[in-house]
Design a protein around this motif. Structure first.
Motif, PDB file in Angstrom:
ATOM      1  N   PRO A 131       0.822  -1.213   0.000  1.00  0.00           N
ATOM      2  CA  PRO A 131       0.000   0.000   0.000  1.00  0.00           C
ATOM      3  C   PRO A 131       0.858   1.266   0.000  1.00  0.00           C
ATOM      4  N   GLN A 132       0.203   2.400  -0.158  1.00  0.00           N
ATOM      5  CA  GLN A 132       0.853   3.691   0.039  1.00  0.00           C
ATOM      6  C   GLN A 132       0.839   3.966   1.547  1.00  0.00           C
ATOM      7  N   MET A 133       1.926   3.677   2.203  1.00  0.00           N
ATOM      8  CA  MET A 133       1.953   3.613   3.658  1.00  0.00           C
ATOM      9  C   MET A 133       1.630   4.941   4.329  1.00  0.00           C
ATOM     10  N   ASP A 134       2.024   6.043   3.713  1.00  0.00           N
ATOM     11  CA  ASP A 134       1.803   7.330   4.363  1.00  0.00           C
ATOM     12  C   ASP A 134       0.346   7.758   4.375  1.00  0.00           C
ATOM     13  N   GLU A 140      -3.950   0.097  10.253  1.00  0.00           N
ATOM     14  CA  GLU A 140      -3.578  -0.604   9.020  1.00  0.00           C
ATOM     15  C   GLU A 140      -2.078  -0.535   8.789  1.00  0.00           C
ATOM     16  N   LEU A 141      -1.482   0.586   9.122  1.00  0.00           N
ATOM     17  CA  LEU A 141      -0.034   0.736   8.989  1.00  0.00           C
ATOM     18  C   LEU A 141       0.687  -0.294   9.851  1.00  0.00           C
ATOM     19  N   GLU A 144       0.291  -3.841   8.299  1.00  0.00           N
ATOM     20  CA  GLU A 144       1.095  -4.078   7.103  1.00  0.00           C
ATOM     21  C   GLU A 144       2.550  -4.387   7.446  1.00  0.00           C
ATOM     22  N   VAL A 145       3.086  -3.654   8.406  1.00  0.00           N
ATOM     23  CA  VAL A 145       4.485  -3.837   8.769  1.00  0.00           C
ATOM     24  C   VAL A 145       4.676  -5.099   9.603  1.00  0.00           C
ATOM     25  N   GLN A 146       3.830  -5.286  10.607  1.00  0.00           N
ATOM     26  CA  GLN A 146       3.965  -6.434  11.495  1.00  0.00           C
ATOM     27  C   GLN A 146       3.678  -7.747  10.777  1.00  0.00           C
ATOM     28  N   ARG A 147       2.622  -7.763   9.960  1.00  0.00           N
ATOM     29  CA  ARG A 147       2.260  -9.000   9.272  1.00  0.00           C
ATOM     30  C   ARG A 147       3.372  -9.448   8.331  1.00  0.00           C
TER      31      ARG A 147
END
Length: 258
Positions: A131-134, A140-141, A144-147
């Motif tokens: 995704p567009q993380m910013d 959700e952020l 995305e990082v932890q998963r």
């Protein structure tokens, strides 16, 4: 910063793909010019006071996890004894965690990822769904990082140390989320040479495109003509960064889940 290495890219990644023979020529020229590739983790460790870097160090990275990195790039890297870092989008890779229909081309499977790791490549994180993380809410952020980190640790036996921001988009909030998740360093784009003053969570890279000739790549690695080559890209990036920051502030002001 490479993406796909393939003869037949899909239209969506063609501009960021490199033909296998061109990649081989580029690596040959780096070897001829005396460069020594290192992983992102090795680079960051040296800049934190660890073992010094070798003569003429260079970072070779691949984003997303396209299958051609295994089929075409790996034999060349082995031939020259080159290290590299492969940033994988875990939801795009073929296998149990795959998000059907999300990937832009044929991706690595986990056996191929393990073979890359066994050959000395560093496997880094690149989120779960790209995704567009910013622009993501905090929940959700974090997911995305932890998963992404959890899946890599599960499949390879150890968690990744390095991370790459999809599209190169980041912010202070995004960088903090990556740090909090346990990553030790991360890379953006920036189209400039990496420098310790950038900090370990904003290391810059130079984009390699389909039209990048081997001689041009060698000049860029040496720091020659980087500014001129990417002047337009930098101007557009600065303007778009302001637009993206404004979008985020508008969402935050409207009471979005942040």
């Amino acid at each position: 910063m490479y993406h796909a290495v393939t003869h037949t890219p899909t239209p969506s990644i063609r501009a960021l793909s490199v033909p296998p023979e061109t990649f081989a020529d580029q690596m040959w020229l780096l070897a001829k010019r005396g460069f020594t590739p290192v992983t992102t983790a090795r680079l960051a460790a040296a800049w934190r006071g660890g073992p010094p870097l070798p003569h003429r160090p260079v970072l070779i990275t691949f984003d997303d996890g396209y299958q051609g990195v295994h089929h075409y790039a790996l034999p060349v890297l082995r031939e020259f004894g080159f290290a590299a870092t492969v940033y994988v989008t875990t939801g795009w890779l073929r296998g149990r965690h795959e998000i059907c229909g999300a990937a832009l081309d044929t991706m690595l499977d986990w056996e191929e990822v393990r073979e890359l790791a066994a050959a000395g490549a560093e496997i880094g994180g690149h989120t779960h769904s790209h995704p567009q993380m910013d622009q993501l809410p905090d929940s959700e952020l974090e997911y995305e990082v932890q998963r992404c980190r959890e899946i890599i640790a599960e499949r390879l036996g150890s968690p990744p140390e390095s991370f790459a921001y999809p599209y190169g988009y980041s912010s202070r909030r995004v960088r903090q989320a990556v740090r909090t998740a346990g990553f030790a360093q991360s890379v953006a784009v920036g189209n400039a040479l990496a420098d310790p003053r950038q900090g370990p969570f904003a290391l810059r890279r130079v984009t390699v495109r389909r039209g990048t000739r081997p001689e041009e790549l060698a000049r860029l690695a040496e720091g020659r003509a980087v500014g001129r080559t990417f002047a337009t890209d930098r101007a557009l990036t600065k303007g778009y960064t302001l637009v993206r920051r404004s979008r985020w502030l508008i969402r935050k002001g409207a009471g979005a889940d942040v």
